[in-house]
Design a protein around this motif. Structure first.
Motif, mmCIF file in Angstrom:
data_model
loop_
_atom_site.group_PDB
_atom_site.id
_atom_site.type_symbol
_atom_site.label_atom_id
_atom_site.label_comp_id
_atom_site.label_asym_id
_atom_site.label_seq_id
_atom_site.Cartn_x
_atom_site.Cartn_y
_atom_site.Cartn_z
ATOM 1 N N LEU A 118 0.831 -1.202 0.000
ATOM 2 C CA LEU A 118 0.000 0.000 0.000
ATOM 3 C C LEU A 118 0.867 1.254 0.000
ATOM 4 N N VAL A 119 1.898 1.275 0.837
ATOM 5 C CA VAL A 119 2.782 2.440 0.906
ATOM 6 C C VAL A 119 3.530 2.619 -0.420
ATOM 7 N N VAL A 120 3.959 1.524 -1.028
ATOM 8 C CA VAL A 120 4.657 1.606 -2.317
ATOM 9 C C VAL A 120 3.730 2.168 -3.391
ATOM 10 N N MET A 121 2.473 1.780 -3.354
ATOM 11 C CA MET A 121 1.509 2.253 -4.357
ATOM 12 C C MET A 121 1.275 3.749 -4.268
ATOM 13 N N LEU A 122 1.537 4.346 -3.106
ATOM 14 C CA LEU A 122 1.367 5.788 -2.966
ATOM 15 C C LEU A 122 2.311 6.559 -3.882
ATOM 16 N N ALA A 123 3.440 5.941 -4.226
ATOM 17 C CA ALA A 123 4.440 6.620 -5.051
ATOM 18 C C ALA A 123 4.234 6.407 -6.544
ATOM 19 N N VAL A 124 3.200 5.656 -6.930
ATOM 20 C CA VAL A 124 2.966 5.362 -8.345
ATOM 21 C C VAL A 124 1.911 6.330 -8.889
ATOM 22 N N PRO A 125 2.276 7.242 -9.777
ATOM 23 C CA PRO A 125 1.284 8.183 -10.332
ATOM 24 C C PRO A 125 0.439 7.532 -11.412
ATOM 25 N N LEU A 126 -0.703 8.132 -11.675
ATOM 26 C CA LEU A 126 -1.602 7.612 -12.710
ATOM 27 C C LEU A 126 -0.926 7.615 -14.075
ATOM 28 N N GLU A 127 -0.100 8.630 -14.342
ATOM 29 C CA GLU A 127 0.556 8.729 -15.642
ATOM 30 C C GLU A 127 1.416 7.506 -15.943
ATOM 31 N N ALA A 128 1.941 6.866 -14.906
ATOM 32 C CA ALA A 128 2.824 5.717 -15.117
ATOM 33 C C ALA A 128 2.062 4.453 -15.484
ATOM 34 N N ILE A 129 0.785 4.388 -15.131
ATOM 35 C CA ILE A 129 0.022 3.158 -15.365
ATOM 36 C C ILE A 129 -1.187 3.383 -16.263
ATOM 37 N N SER A 130 -1.345 4.591 -16.784
ATOM 38 C CA SER A 130 -2.539 4.892 -17.572
ATOM 39 C C SER A 130 -2.612 4.074 -18.856
ATOM 40 N N VAL A 131 -1.480 3.900 -19.542
ATOM 41 C CA VAL A 131 -1.499 3.128 -20.793
ATOM 42 C C VAL A 131 -1.805 1.649 -20.533
ATOM 43 N N PRO A 132 -1.128 0.992 -19.567
ATOM 44 C CA PRO A 132 -1.525 -0.397 -19.271
ATOM 45 C C PRO A 132 -2.983 -0.526 -18.837
ATOM 46 N N MET A 133 -3.472 0.441 -18.065
ATOM 47 C CA MET A 133 -4.874 0.411 -17.663
ATOM 48 C C MET A 133 -5.794 0.530 -18.869
ATOM 49 N N MET A 134 -5.436 1.411 -19.822
ATOM 50 C CA MET A 134 -6.263 1.562 -21.007
ATOM 51 C C MET A 134 -6.291 0.273 -21.832
ATOM 52 N N LEU A 135 -5.130 -0.377 -21.972
ATOM 53 C CA LEU A 135 -5.084 -1.641 -22.709
ATOM 54 C C LEU A 135 -5.921 -2.708 -22.016
ATOM 55 N N LEU A 136 -5.984 -2.646 -20.685
ATOM 56 C CA LEU A 136 -6.786 -3.612 -19.938
ATOM 57 C C LEU A 136 -8.272 -3.379 -20.153
ATOM 58 N N VAL A 137 -8.723 -2.128 -20.050
ATOM 59 C CA VAL A 137 -10.159 -1.864 -20.145
ATOM 60 C C VAL A 137 -10.680 -2.076 -21.566
ATOM 61 N N THR A 138 -9.800 -2.004 -22.563
ATOM 62 C CA THR A 138 -10.260 -2.288 -23.926
ATOM 63 C C THR A 138 -10.636 -3.753 -24.111
ATOM 64 N N LYS A 139 -10.133 -4.629 -23.224
ATOM 65 C CA LYS A 139 -10.428 -6.063 -23.321
ATOM 66 C C LYS A 139 -11.586 -6.492 -22.436
ATOM 67 N N LEU A 140 -12.057 -5.589 -21.567
ATOM 68 C CA LEU A 140 -13.121 -5.958 -20.636
ATOM 69 C C LEU A 140 -14.491 -5.711 -21.258
ATOM 70 N N PRO A 141 -15.397 -6.680 -21.164
ATOM 71 C CA PRO A 141 -16.745 -6.464 -21.693
ATOM 72 C C PRO A 141 -17.521 -5.491 -20.822
ATOM 73 N N GLY A 142 -18.243 -4.572 -21.459
ATOM 74 C CA GLY A 142 -19.022 -3.594 -20.720
ATOM 75 C C GLY A 142 -20.501 -3.736 -20.989
ATOM 76 N N LEU A 143 -21.275 -2.803 -20.458
ATOM 77 C CA LEU A 143 -22.725 -2.801 -20.620
ATOM 78 C C LEU A 143 -23.151 -1.529 -21.339
ATOM 79 N N ASP A 144 -24.071 -1.677 -22.269
ATOM 80 C CA ASP A 144 -24.630 -0.548 -23.003
ATOM 81 C C ASP A 144 -26.103 -0.419 -22.634
ATOM 82 N N PHE A 145 -26.482 0.751 -22.059
ATOM 83 C CA PHE A 145 -27.851 0.967 -21.605
ATOM 84 C C PHE A 145 -28.654 1.841 -22.570
ATOM 85 N N SER A 146 -28.080 2.171 -23.716
ATOM 86 C CA SER A 146 -28.779 3.061 -24.648
ATOM 87 C C SER A 146 -30.025 2.407 -25.235
ATOM 88 N N GLU A 147 -29.941 1.123 -25.536
ATOM 89 C CA GLU A 147 -31.093 0.387 -26.068
ATOM 90 C C GLU A 147 -31.268 -0.896 -25.248
#
Length: 295
Positions: A118-147
């Motif tokens: 937990l203490v180590v994670m305090l030193a990790v900024p979003l900018e350092a993990i934003s690209v891996p996070m984006m690649l992860l969420v592109t593979k996750l199935p989501g829900l569409d409530f429009s129709e």
């Protein structure tokens, strides 16, 4: 007045004068923003050379606010930002406080290792993990409530991609952990003797004793979510789920800059979070003072 008080009077006067000066410096941009949002371009540049720049004087008008709401989709963006911020904060208060309760009040194998992580994670900024996070969420199935309710191929361009990744927050867990561990454990033991479960201790003992830290975390996490920019830029290309910060960029793109409208838009962004801070201020101060007293 005692002799000691008379000796310290000049020092106290200088200290208060310094605090007033610093307060004026910090509040000056905010007053300038509000005053300029009620003026046109010519009045803004004319008044900027005098104290009138921070005062609502002259030919004041609300046309800048009308233009902001009429020319852009700011109402929809504002709703999105409020929804994202409120849901993230409410869910985050529950999840992060429960995690901190387990770390601070319960005994289980591997707890110290989790605290170190937990203490180590305090030193990790979003900018350092934003690209891996984006690649992860592109593979996750989501829900569409429009129709109705339908599965989508990824989380991109949705509301939950801006909420779920930020519910659990290392800094919020750490704040809760620091506060919870200073609450006397005699309260827990008394509750256990009365037959309470660990969750009942959390609900009826820890939470009522921790209102200041809950308010502090709500302010800090809400401010971070309200000002979120990088993550929506890379994950929300469409307009339906776009928050207020990204909407400002879209609103002024390819337009002649009207500084009164810029200040009006900035006021719409600033005032809600400022009101939230004022509402939670006394608990925020109590949390800071309490932490200082506890050392």
């Amino acid at each position: 007045m005692s002799p000691t008080q008379r000796k310290t009077l000049p020092l106290r006067f200088a200290l208060y004068a310094l605090l007033i000066l610093l307060s004026a410096l910090f509040i000056f941009p905010f007053l300038f923003m509000l005053a300029s949002s009620l003026k046109d371009n010519d009045a803004i540049f004319t008044d900027v050379e005098s104290l009138r720049a921070v005062l609502p004087v002259g030919d004041l008008m609300l046309s800048n606010y009308v233009a902001v709401f009429a020319r852009g989709n700011i109402g929809h963006y504002l709703f999105n930002s409020i929804l994202i911020t409120v849901l993230t904060v409410l869910l985050g208060l529950f999840v992060n406080s429960l995690a901190a309760y387990a770390l601070a009040r319960l005994e289980w194998s591997g707890k110290q290792a989790v605290i170190v992580v937990l203490v180590v994670m305090l030193a990790v900024p979003l900018e350092a993990i934003s690209v891996p996070m984006m690649l992860l969420v592109t593979k996750l199935p989501g829900l569409d409530f429009s129709e109705g309710i339908a599965l989508t191929s990824s989380w991109l361009d949705t509301m939950h991609v801006q909420i779920i990744p930020f519910i659990a927050n290392a800094f919020s867990v750490f704040l809760f952990y620091q506060f919870f561990r200073d609450i006397p454990k005699d309260f827990d033991e008394a509750a256990y003797i009365d037959g309470a479960s660990p969750f009942q201790v959390y609900r009826h003992v820890i939470v009522p004793s921790s209102v200041p830290v809950f308010a502090t975390v709500a302010i800090l996490q809400g401010l971070a979510m309200w000002n979120q920019y990088l993550w929506p830029v890379i994950t929300v290309p469409g307009e339906d789920a776009r928050p207020l910060m990204i909407g400002m960029q879209q609103f002024f793109a390819a337009r002649r800059i009207e500084w009164g409208e810029v200040m009006a838009y900035a006021s719409v962004i600033t005032v809600p979070i400022l009101l939230a801070f004022i509402f939670f201020q006394r608990w925020f101060v109590r949390s800071v003072v309490g932490s200082g007293v506890k050392g």
